[in-house]
Design a protein around this motif. Structure first.
Motif, PDB file in Angstrom:
ATOM      1  N   ASP A 190       0.827  -1.207   0.000  1.00  0.00           N
ATOM      2  CA  ASP A 190       0.000   0.000   0.000  1.00  0.00           C
ATOM      3  C   ASP A 190       0.862   1.259   0.000  1.00  0.00           C
ATOM      4  OD1 ASP A 190      -2.250  -1.593   0.020  1.00  0.00           O
ATOM      5  OD2 ASP A 190      -2.688  -1.287   2.154  1.00  0.00           O
ATOM      6  N   GLU A 198       2.000   1.893  -3.272  1.00  0.00           N
ATOM      7  CA  GLU A 198       0.870   2.021  -4.198  1.00  0.00           C
ATOM      8  C   GLU A 198       0.890   0.919  -5.251  1.00  0.00           C
ATOM      9  OE1 GLU A 198       1.039   6.058  -5.609  1.00  0.00           O
ATOM     10  OE2 GLU A 198       0.389   6.854  -3.682  1.00  0.00           O
ATOM     11  N   GLU A 210      -0.926  -2.150  -6.709  1.00  0.00           N
ATOM     12  CA  GLU A 210      -2.303  -2.649  -6.774  1.00  0.00           C
ATOM     13  C   GLU A 210      -2.378  -4.079  -6.246  1.00  0.00           C
ATOM     14  OE1 GLU A 210      -5.333  -1.383  -7.796  1.00  0.00           O
ATOM     15  OE2 GLU A 210      -4.395   0.585  -7.918  1.00  0.00           O
ATOM     16  N   ARG A 211      -3.449  -4.351  -5.495  1.00  0.00           N
ATOM     17  CA  ARG A 211      -3.676  -5.702  -4.982  1.00  0.00           C
ATOM     18  C   ARG A 211      -5.042  -6.229  -5.401  1.00  0.00           C
ATOM     19  NH1 ARG A 211      -4.313  -5.903   0.420  1.00  0.00           N
ATOM     20  NH2 ARG A 211      -4.323  -3.697   0.829  1.00  0.00           N
ATOM     21  N   LYS A 212      -5.647  -5.612  -6.398  1.00  0.00           N
ATOM     22  CA  LYS A 212      -7.013  -5.985  -6.761  1.00  0.00           C
ATOM     23  C   LYS A 212      -7.117  -7.433  -7.236  1.00  0.00           C
ATOM     24  CE  LYS A 212      -6.698  -3.943 -11.350  1.00  0.00           C
ATOM     25  NZ  LYS A 212      -7.121  -2.871 -12.189  1.00  0.00           N
TER      26      LYS A 212
END
Length: 143
Positions: free
Chosen positions: A121, A124, A126-128
């Motif tokens: 995080d 930044e 992405e962990r979608k």
């Protein structure tokens, strides 16, 4: 309307060029050093995250090759992520859990997963496409 002499025109042009040079050179030097500094910090953070995740499987195996790399990257988290209170707080929680043998392995793994998520995080990343099941399956610190 008054006409400007060629001499005054050249003088005004030179003054304008000098003033713009005096303003833009320091500004561009500041901006380039600022962005280069941010880039260096990001690269250091990525390296620590990469090595922490990459060597996590030997967390509890000090005699295995690569253990020193894991410990080195793990110890650098405090330094390179010192500007992220979320990462530092999550790291502190993980260390408290690791130092208390009464916590089960599942709690250790969950704390480690939260640490990795906090680092991602901060960067930044992405962990979608990476749900909790993925992290539980892959990001464990073992026995």
């Amino acid at each position: 309307m008054e006409r400007i002499s060629v001499k005054n025109y050249i003088l005004l042009t030179l003054i304008a060029a000098l003033v713009s040079g005096f303003l833009t050179v320091p500004l561009s030097l500041y901006l380039s050093s600022h962005f280069e500094s941010k880039k260096s910090v990001r690269e250091a953070k990525l390296a620590v995250l990469r090595d922490t995740v990459g060597y996590r499987y030997i967390f509890n195996q000090p005699n295995k090759p690569g253990y020193d790399k894991f410990v080195s990257s793990y110890n650098q988290i405090f330094i390179v992520f010192n500007d992220s209170s979320k990462v530092i707080e999550t790291l502190n929680k993980f260390q408290i859990i690791r130092q208390n043998p009464s916590f089960p392995l599942s709690v250790n793994n969950e704390a480690f997963i939260e640490l990795i998520k906090a680092m991602m995080d901060d960067l930044e990343i992405e962990r979608k496409n990476l749900d909790d099941k993925f992290f539980e399956k892959i990001m464990t610190v073992g026995e």
